[in-house]
Design an enzyme around this catalytic site. Structure first.
Site, short mmCIF file in Angstrom:
data_model
loop_
_atom_site.label_atom_id
_atom_site.label_comp_id
_atom_site.label_asym_id
_atom_site.label_seq_id
_atom_site.Cartn_x
_atom_site.Cartn_y
_atom_site.Cartn_z
N ASP A 1 39.66 -17.21 -36.47
CA ASP A 1 39.73 -16.75 -37.85
C ASP A 1 38.75 -15.61 -38.09
O ASP A 1 37.68 -15.55 -37.47
CB ASP A 1 39.46 -17.91 -38.80
CG ASP A 1 40.56 -18.95 -38.77
OD1 ASP A 1 41.72 -18.58 -38.95
OD2 ASP A 1 40.26 -20.13 -38.55
N ASP B 1 35.08 -33.19 -57.68
CA ASP B 1 34.23 -32.03 -57.91
C ASP B 1 34.75 -31.25 -59.12
O ASP B 1 35.19 -31.85 -60.10
CB ASP B 1 34.25 -31.16 -56.64
CG ASP B 1 32.98 -30.35 -56.43
OD1 ASP B 1 32.76 -29.42 -57.22
OD2 ASP B 1 32.23 -30.63 -55.48
N ASP C 1 43.82 -20.23 -47.68
CA ASP C 1 43.23 -21.06 -46.64
C ASP C 1 43.28 -22.54 -46.97
O ASP C 1 42.88 -23.38 -46.15
CB ASP C 1 41.76 -20.65 -46.42
CG ASP C 1 41.43 -20.40 -44.95
OD1 ASP C 1 42.30 -20.62 -44.09
OD2 ASP C 1 40.29 -19.98 -44.68
N HIS D 1 32.81 -24.06 -57.32
CA HIS D 1 32.12 -25.01 -56.44
C HIS D 1 33.07 -25.88 -55.63
O HIS D 1 32.95 -26.01 -54.40
CB HIS D 1 31.21 -25.88 -57.33
CG HIS D 1 30.27 -26.77 -56.62
ND1 HIS D 1 30.59 -28.06 -56.24
CD2 HIS D 1 28.98 -26.59 -56.25
CE1 HIS D 1 29.55 -28.63 -55.67
NE2 HIS D 1 28.54 -27.77 -55.65
N ASN E 1 44.77 -19.39 -38.85
CA ASN E 1 45.88 -18.93 -39.67
C ASN E 1 45.74 -17.46 -40.07
O ASN E 1 46.47 -16.97 -40.92
CB ASN E 1 46.00 -19.80 -40.93
CG ASN E 1 44.78 -19.74 -41.82
OD1 ASN E 1 43.72 -19.28 -41.39
ND2 ASN E 1 44.90 -20.22 -43.04
N ASN F 1 19.23 -31.00 -54.95
CA ASN F 1 18.56 -29.73 -54.66
C ASN F 1 17.25 -29.55 -55.42
O ASN F 1 16.87 -28.42 -55.74
CB ASN F 1 19.49 -28.57 -55.00
CG ASN F 1 20.81 -28.64 -54.27
OD1 ASN F 1 20.86 -29.07 -53.12
ND2 ASN F 1 21.88 -28.23 -54.93
N ALA G 1 24.46 -40.40 -54.35
CA ALA G 1 24.08 -40.52 -52.94
C ALA G 1 23.13 -41.69 -52.72
O ALA G 1 23.09 -42.28 -51.64
CB ALA G 1 23.44 -39.22 -52.46
N ALA H 1 27.32 -45.24 -50.46
CA ALA H 1 27.43 -43.83 -50.10
C ALA H 1 26.46 -43.47 -48.98
O ALA H 1 25.39 -44.06 -48.85
CB ALA H 1 27.16 -42.95 -51.32
N ASP I 1 18.75 -48.11 -48.38
CA ASP I 1 19.43 -48.63 -47.21
C ASP I 1 19.32 -47.71 -45.99
O ASP I 1 19.90 -47.99 -44.95
CB ASP I 1 20.90 -48.94 -47.51
CG ASP I 1 21.69 -47.72 -47.93
OD1 ASP I 1 21.17 -46.58 -47.84
OD2 ASP I 1 22.86 -47.89 -48.36
N SER J 1 25.20 -29.58 -51.65
CA SER J 1 26.64 -29.61 -51.92
C SER J 1 27.44 -29.04 -50.77
O SER J 1 28.60 -29.40 -50.57
CB SER J 1 26.96 -28.80 -53.19
OG SER J 1 26.60 -29.50 -54.34
#
Length: 340
Positions: free
Chosen positions: A16, A48, A57, A95, A109, A195, A205, A210, A233, A276
């Site tokens: 690509d 999201d 794409d 995003h 492609n 962030n 998270a 998760a 965890d 992200s």
């Protein structure tokens, strides 16, 4: 042992146009993994800001999705398009399209780059409008994905540091309960650490169901902005998220809604940075693993067991900064499938 699915033609090294800028794929050894698995037959739900459904794409990669940013009206109220019910695309809502391309853009492609799992499908689930949402909408989107065939759910979103206390005390449970619901249905849930350079993974998270993902830069060091890969965890790893320097060389190049790209030489692509961007790297590898018939527990174990300390090949280490370390797609798909 479970037989491994044969990879498709996408398993060849991608040709690509933007392949040379996809250093993140190199860092996690994605192309080497494609000799074993390309994610065929798997569905990744990107919960999201929605997705550009006609992006060249991505359009061949999509399955039906849903929109939950309905302004208090009945939900779902749309098909997961990034523009939302009002038909207006907000600047911050590029995003979800960017995240989707990292996870599963088509390979070979002739346009753009490739996703980590180039033969997986994407389910666009819009729960954020103008980059914002609430726990109820996020929870509804997670449940929708779990009920409509998602094998892996990507959550490149999170509440501010300190919100973990709300879920620990039971004061806010909609997203937490939805993550538990998805996990109970056998869905792998991957979420960004956040962030804020904070010491703990943000929620969702942070939640038990998760896997938390911290970000690394091109030098395989923890990105300066990334929260630490730390949760109760210890289910945390790291993946390329970019340096945050605003360049195509240092950040993560991926799809954006057509015409919105401002860098990297193609208006349908752009470079962004953040945990992200790191989360869908892990999500893509998770889809490579579920395509091999692995359960959610087995996927998490393979990701953890084969992750290595940044800048070295040592596995089995845990760091407060990057959790179990940087994921390795090739090593993960080669990991023998453990029996219950």
């Amino acid at each position: 042992m479970t037989a491994l699915a044969a990879p498709s033609a996408s398993a060849a090294a991608t040709q690509d146009p933007l392949a040379g800028q996809q250093w993140g794929l190199d860092q996690i050894h994605a192309e080497q993994a494609w000799q074993t698995s390309t994610g065929a037959g798997q569905v990744i739900a990107v919960v999201d800001t929605g997705v550009d459904l006609d992006h060249p794409d991505l359009r061949s990669q999509l399955v039906p999705g849903a929109t939950f940013t309905c302004g208090g009206g009945p939900a779902p109220c749309g098909n997961g398009d990034w523009r939302g019910p009002d038909g207006v695309g907000q600047e911050t809502d590029v995003h979800g399209t960017h995240v989707s391309g990292i996870a599963a853009a088509a390979a070979n492609n002739g346009v753009g780059g490739a996703g980590v799992a180039p033969d997986a499908k994407i389910m666009p689930v819009k729960v954020l409008e103008d980059g914002k949402g609430d726990f109820a909408e996020i929870g509804a989107g997670i449940r929708y994905a779990a009920d409509h065939g998602a094998n892996v759910i990507n959550l490149s979103l999170g509440a501010q540091p300190g919100s973990q206390l709300l879920t620990l005390l039971g004061l806010q449970a909609q997203a937490k309960d939805a993550v538990d619901y998805a996990r109970e249905k056998g869905v792998v849930v991957i979420a960004s650490a956040g962030n804020e350079t904070a010491p703990l993974c943000d929620t969702p998270a942070w939640e038990r169901g998760a896997m938390c993902v911290a970000a690394t830069d091109r030098a395989e060091k923890k990105a300066s902005y990334s929260n630490f890969g730390l949760k109760l965890d210890f289910k945390a790893v790291a993946a390329p998220g970019g340096a945050g320097d605003g360049t195509c060389e240092g950040d993560i190049v991926s799809t954006v809604p057509r015409g919105t790209g401002t860098k990297c030489g193609d208006p349908d692509y752009d470079a962004l940075a953040g945990t992200s961007m790191a989360a869908p790297m892990v999500t893509g590898v998770a889809a490579l693993l579920t395509a091999q018939g692995r359960t959610a527990d087995q996927v998490e174990q393979a990701l953890i067991d084969t992750a290595h300390s940044p800048g070295s090949d040592k596995t089995g280490q845990f760091s407060l900064l990057t959790g179990h370390g940087v994921i390795d797609a090739a090593a993960a798909v080669a990991q023998p499938i453990s029996q219950p």
